[in-house]
Design a protein around this motif. Structure first.
Motif, PDB file in Angstrom:
ATOM      1  N   ASP A 117       0.817  -1.277   0.073  1.00 12.99           N
ATOM      2  CA  ASP A 117       0.246   0.087  -0.125  1.00 12.99           C
ATOM      3  C   ASP A 117       0.724   1.363   0.020  1.00 12.99           C
ATOM      4  N   LEU A 118       1.881   1.059   0.840  1.00 10.86           N
ATOM      5  CA  LEU A 118       2.962   2.317   0.757  1.00 10.86           C
ATOM      6  C   LEU A 118       3.641   2.620  -0.595  1.00 10.86           C
ATOM      7  N   ARG A 119       3.766   1.313  -1.108  1.00 14.33           N
ATOM      8  CA  ARG A 119       4.791   1.492  -2.368  1.00 14.33           C
ATOM      9  C   ARG A 119       3.845   1.969  -3.358  1.00 14.33           C
ATOM     10  N   ASP A 120       2.448   1.328  -3.395  1.00 12.07           N
ATOM     11  CA  ASP A 120       1.662   1.827  -4.710  1.00 12.07           C
ATOM     12  C   ASP A 120       1.302   3.477  -4.270  1.00 12.07           C
ATOM     13  N   ALA A 121       1.415   3.891  -3.163  1.00  7.85           N
ATOM     14  CA  ALA A 121       1.110   5.294  -2.873  1.00  7.85           C
ATOM     15  C   ALA A 121       2.272   6.172  -3.240  1.00  7.85           C
ATOM     16  N   SER A 122       3.344   5.595  -3.036  1.00 12.53           N
ATOM     17  CA  SER A 122       4.622   6.286  -3.132  1.00 12.53           C
ATOM     18  C   SER A 122       4.947   6.651  -4.985  1.00 12.53           C
ATOM     19  N   LEU A 123       4.459   5.564  -5.540  1.00 12.34           N
ATOM     20  CA  LEU A 123       4.705   5.416  -6.972  1.00 12.34           C
ATOM     21  C   LEU A 123       3.619   6.577  -7.681  1.00 12.34           C
ATOM     22  N   ALA A 128       2.099  11.776 -10.170  1.00 10.44           N
ATOM     23  CA  ALA A 128       1.349  12.884 -10.065  1.00 10.44           C
ATOM     24  C   ALA A 128       2.277  14.315  -9.847  1.00 10.44           C
ATOM     25  N   ARG A 129       3.331  13.942  -9.256  1.00  8.93           N
ATOM     26  CA  ARG A 129       4.304  15.290  -9.241  1.00  8.93           C
ATOM     27  C   ARG A 129       4.925  15.643 -10.797  1.00  8.93           C
ATOM     28  N   LEU A 130       4.996  14.411 -11.466  1.00  8.18           N
ATOM     29  CA  LEU A 130       5.628  14.282 -12.629  1.00  8.18           C
ATOM     30  C   LEU A 130       4.339  14.931 -13.706  1.00  8.18           C
ATOM     31  N   ASN A 131       3.132  14.710 -13.554  1.00  8.66           N
ATOM     32  CA  ASN A 131       2.066  15.379 -14.313  1.00  8.66           C
ATOM     33  C   ASN A 131       1.747  16.552 -13.949  1.00  8.66           C
ATOM     34  N   ALA A 132       2.239  17.181 -12.579  1.00 10.19           N
ATOM     35  CA  ALA A 132       1.988  18.650 -12.353  1.00 10.19           C
ATOM     36  C   ALA A 132       3.097  19.412 -13.165  1.00 10.19           C
ATOM     37  N   GLU A 133       3.952  18.900 -13.641  1.00 10.94           N
ATOM     38  CA  GLU A 133       4.934  19.623 -14.394  1.00 10.94           C
ATOM     39  C   GLU A 133       4.356  19.928 -15.711  1.00 10.94           C
ATOM     40  N   GLU A 134       4.161  21.300 -16.035  1.00 13.33           N
ATOM     41  CA  GLU A 134       3.134  21.510 -17.380  1.00 13.33           C
ATOM     42  C   GLU A 134       4.342  21.565 -18.597  1.00 13.33           C
ATOM     43  N   GLU A 135       5.678  21.595 -18.524  1.00 13.24           N
ATOM     44  CA  GLU A 135       6.429  21.580 -19.616  1.00 13.24           C
ATOM     45  C   GLU A 135       7.351  20.414 -19.542  1.00 13.24           C
ATOM     46  N   ALA A 136       7.877  20.227 -20.596  1.00 16.70           N
ATOM     47  CA  ALA A 136       8.701  18.714 -20.841  1.00 16.70           C
ATOM     48  C   ALA A 136       9.799  19.251 -20.005  1.00 16.70           C
ATOM     49  N   PHE A 137      10.514  18.228 -19.587  1.00 16.17           N
ATOM     50  CA  PHE A 137      11.783  18.225 -18.711  1.00 16.17           C
ATOM     51  C   PHE A 137      13.008  17.151 -19.346  1.00 16.17           C
ATOM     52  N   ALA A 138      14.184  17.781 -19.098  1.00 13.00           N
ATOM     53  CA  ALA A 138      15.281  16.892 -19.716  1.00 13.00           C
ATOM     54  C   ALA A 138      15.297  15.603 -19.316  1.00 13.00           C
ATOM     55  N   GLU A 142      14.568   9.056 -18.025  1.00 16.60           N
ATOM     56  CA  GLU A 142      15.079   8.449 -16.748  1.00 16.60           C
ATOM     57  C   GLU A 142      13.813   7.889 -16.131  1.00 16.60           C
ATOM     58  N   THR A 143      12.528   8.558 -16.476  1.00 14.05           N
ATOM     59  CA  THR A 143      11.369   8.087 -15.966  1.00 14.05           C
ATOM     60  C   THR A 143      10.674   6.829 -16.748  1.00 14.05           C
ATOM     61  N   ILE A 144      11.098   6.453 -17.690  1.00  9.17           N
ATOM     62  CA  ILE A 144      10.622   5.232 -18.251  1.00  9.17           C
ATOM     63  C   ILE A 144      10.626   3.963 -17.570  1.00  9.17           C
ATOM     64  N   PRO A 145      11.748   3.667 -16.535  1.00  9.94           N
ATOM     65  CA  PRO A 145      11.708   2.478 -15.780  1.00  9.94           C
ATOM     66  C   PRO A 145      10.569   2.584 -14.856  1.00  9.94           C
ATOM     67  N   LEU A 146      10.168   3.749 -14.451  1.00 10.32           N
ATOM     68  CA  LEU A 146       9.102   3.760 -13.644  1.00 10.32           C
ATOM     69  C   LEU A 146       7.657   3.509 -14.186  1.00 10.32           C
ATOM     70  N   VAL A 147       7.560   3.628 -15.319  1.00  9.98           N
ATOM     71  CA  VAL A 147       6.380   3.285 -16.210  1.00  9.98           C
ATOM     72  C   VAL A 147       6.218   1.626 -15.956  1.00  9.98           C
ATOM     73  N   ASN A 148       7.490   0.833 -16.145  1.00  7.22           N
ATOM     74  CA  ASN A 148       7.331  -0.461 -15.885  1.00  7.22           C
ATOM     75  C   ASN A 148       6.948  -0.866 -14.714  1.00  7.22           C
ATOM     76  N   MET A 149       7.162  -0.205 -13.527  1.00  3.67           N
ATOM     77  CA  MET A 149       6.677  -0.593 -12.301  1.00  3.67           C
ATOM     78  C   MET A 149       5.144  -0.583 -11.966  1.00  3.67           C
ATOM     79  N   LEU A 150       4.329   0.461 -13.041  1.00  2.31           N
ATOM     80  CA  LEU A 150       3.020   0.529 -12.629  1.00  2.31           C
ATOM     81  C   LEU A 150       2.223  -0.971 -12.842  1.00  2.31           C
ATOM     82  N   ASN A 161      -5.139   5.083 -12.149  1.00  3.87           N
ATOM     83  CA  ASN A 161      -4.930   6.541 -12.014  1.00  3.87           C
ATOM     84  C   ASN A 161      -3.512   6.814 -12.568  1.00  3.87           C
ATOM     85  N   ALA A 162      -2.398   5.990 -11.874  1.00  4.85           N
ATOM     86  CA  ALA A 162      -1.147   6.200 -12.282  1.00  4.85           C
ATOM     87  C   ALA A 162      -0.851   6.117 -13.905  1.00  4.85           C
ATOM     88  N   TYR A 163      -1.840   4.941 -14.476  1.00  5.62           N
ATOM     89  CA  TYR A 163      -1.434   4.740 -15.863  1.00  5.62           C
ATOM     90  C   TYR A 163      -2.130   6.220 -16.709  1.00  5.62           C
TER      91      TYR A 163
END
Length: 371
Positions: A117-123, A128-138, A142-150, A161-163
């Motif tokens: 439950d903590l792992r899911d909430a953290s991911l 949610a933080r990345l989605n709050a960034e309105e512009e592209a970031f350099a 490096e975030t692609i491995p986080l996609v595989n964790m979903l 929601n994470a998807y």
């Protein structure tokens, strides 16, 4: 408090003394760092609740001293305290500008959290933080491995929601390069939504998905809105509030039925009427929970044969709801089901519970001991 202040000062000196003047003249950087490490060692050696004693230090170090904060979180004395400290580290670390975020370390920290439950909430919080960034970031690659964790998230509503959040982030950064990945996310999103157990949860989840995807993919957002409206027209219980009200009423009936059991004045028709009411609930997990409560009340009243029949007919056929290959596992469901499995057949209960992930298995054993 002293160690937390030293940690904040250690981090602040990077900004206050960028040229190293104070370090050259007074050696203040090294002095603060040494005093801080001594304070951390003292906290770990002399306190029992490491999380409470060090949480301020972890948060203070998480931005500028991320590796040290991660190591400190991993060094606490109990698993659940380490998990909570890692959660705090992750949420604090991603608050800073994304060009300072160490995404490989974030991935490592999420993987180190044992409690699902903590792992899911953290991911979910990271996306949610990345989605709050309105512009592209350099650092997007490096975030692609986080996609595989979903796909490993056990909470289906959070996974959906994470998807959606990940789909937004990819579309905002490199949609052409990762077009196939975005299509895969939509496919996984659909299958995860369909796996949500209850009608009311699917409806509320689709509303959240519609809101999240409205700007990035209006067509998909509209499709899930249509699905939620169609489901609302046919669902017996179409909201969490309505479901909670009905479930509480059923539990009152179960308590009344247990009074009949205690006085030995129940009949087969009483159980049949109760079965109709329980089976009206459009959720396998909730029905298993309710039937487990009924079976336990029968066991308490020495109706062992009736208890075993209910478990055999109404509980064990749905064990996949909380085994590893299932995706609807919740701690509170395990805490109800585990005792009734144990009292009806201890050996098979232990065999079943051994298949559970460690944190959930511990909850199940604790529930059996408490019962």
């Amino acid at each position: 408090l002293r160690t937390e202040c030293l940690a904040r000062l250690d981090v602040a000196l990077d900004e206050l003394d960028k040229e190293g003047v104070l370090e050259d003249q007074e050696g203040i950087h090294e002095t603060v760092a040494v005093d801080m490490e001594q304070g951390i060692s003292q906290l770990l050696e002399t306190t029992g609740d490491h999380y409470y004693a060090t949480r301020g230090v972890v948060k203070a170090l998480s931005k500028r001293r991320s590796q040290r904060a991660f190591e400190l979180a991993r060094s606490l004395n109990l698993e659940h305290r380490r998990d909570m400290a890692l959660r705090d580290f992750i949420s604090s670390h991603v608050e800073q500008p994304l060009d300072r975020v160490d995404f490989p370390l974030i991935q490592k920290a999420i993987s180190a959290i044992v409690a699902y439950d903590l792992r899911d909430a953290s991911l979910l919080g990271v996306w949610a933080r990345l989605n709050a960034e309105e512009e592209a970031f350099a650092q997007f690659a490096e975030t692609i491995p986080l996609v595989n964790m979903l796909e490993c998230m056990r909470n289906l509503r959070q996974r959906c929601n994470a998807y959606c959040l990940a789909y937004n982030v990819i579309g905002r950064n490199e949609p052409l390069k990762y077009k196939s990945l975005m299509e895969s996310l939509l496919t996984h999103l659909q299958s995860s939504w369909e796996m949500v157990d209850s009608d009311w949860e699917r409806i509320e989840t689709s509303h959240r998905m519609t809101e999240t995807l409205a700007e990035s993919d209006p067509e998909t957002a509209r499709r899930y809105l249509d699905l939620s409206e169609e489901l609302s027209r046919t669902a017996i219980l179409d909201s969490q509030a309505a479901a909670n009200t009905y479930l509480q009423c059923v539990r009152l009936l179960i308590r009344a039925f247990s009074g009949l059991l205690r006085r030995r004045i129940d009949s087969d028709k009483d159980l049949e009427r109760l079965a109709v009411i329980v089976d009206f609930v459009p959720s396998k997990a909730e029905r298993v929970r309710l039937w487990s409560e009924i079976a336990l009340r029968m066991y308490i009243q020495k109706r062992v044969d009736d208890c075993r029949k209910i478990v055999s007919d109404r509980v064990t056929p749905f064990l996949d709801l909380f085994l590893p290959e299932g995706s609807n596992s919740t701690g509170d469901l395990i805490m109800v089901v585990a005792p009734v499995l144990y009292v009806t057949h201890p050996l098979s209960a232990f065999s079943t519970l051994e298949q559970l992930p460690n944190p959930i298995r511990d909850q199940a054993y604790a529930a059996i001991c408490e019962f």
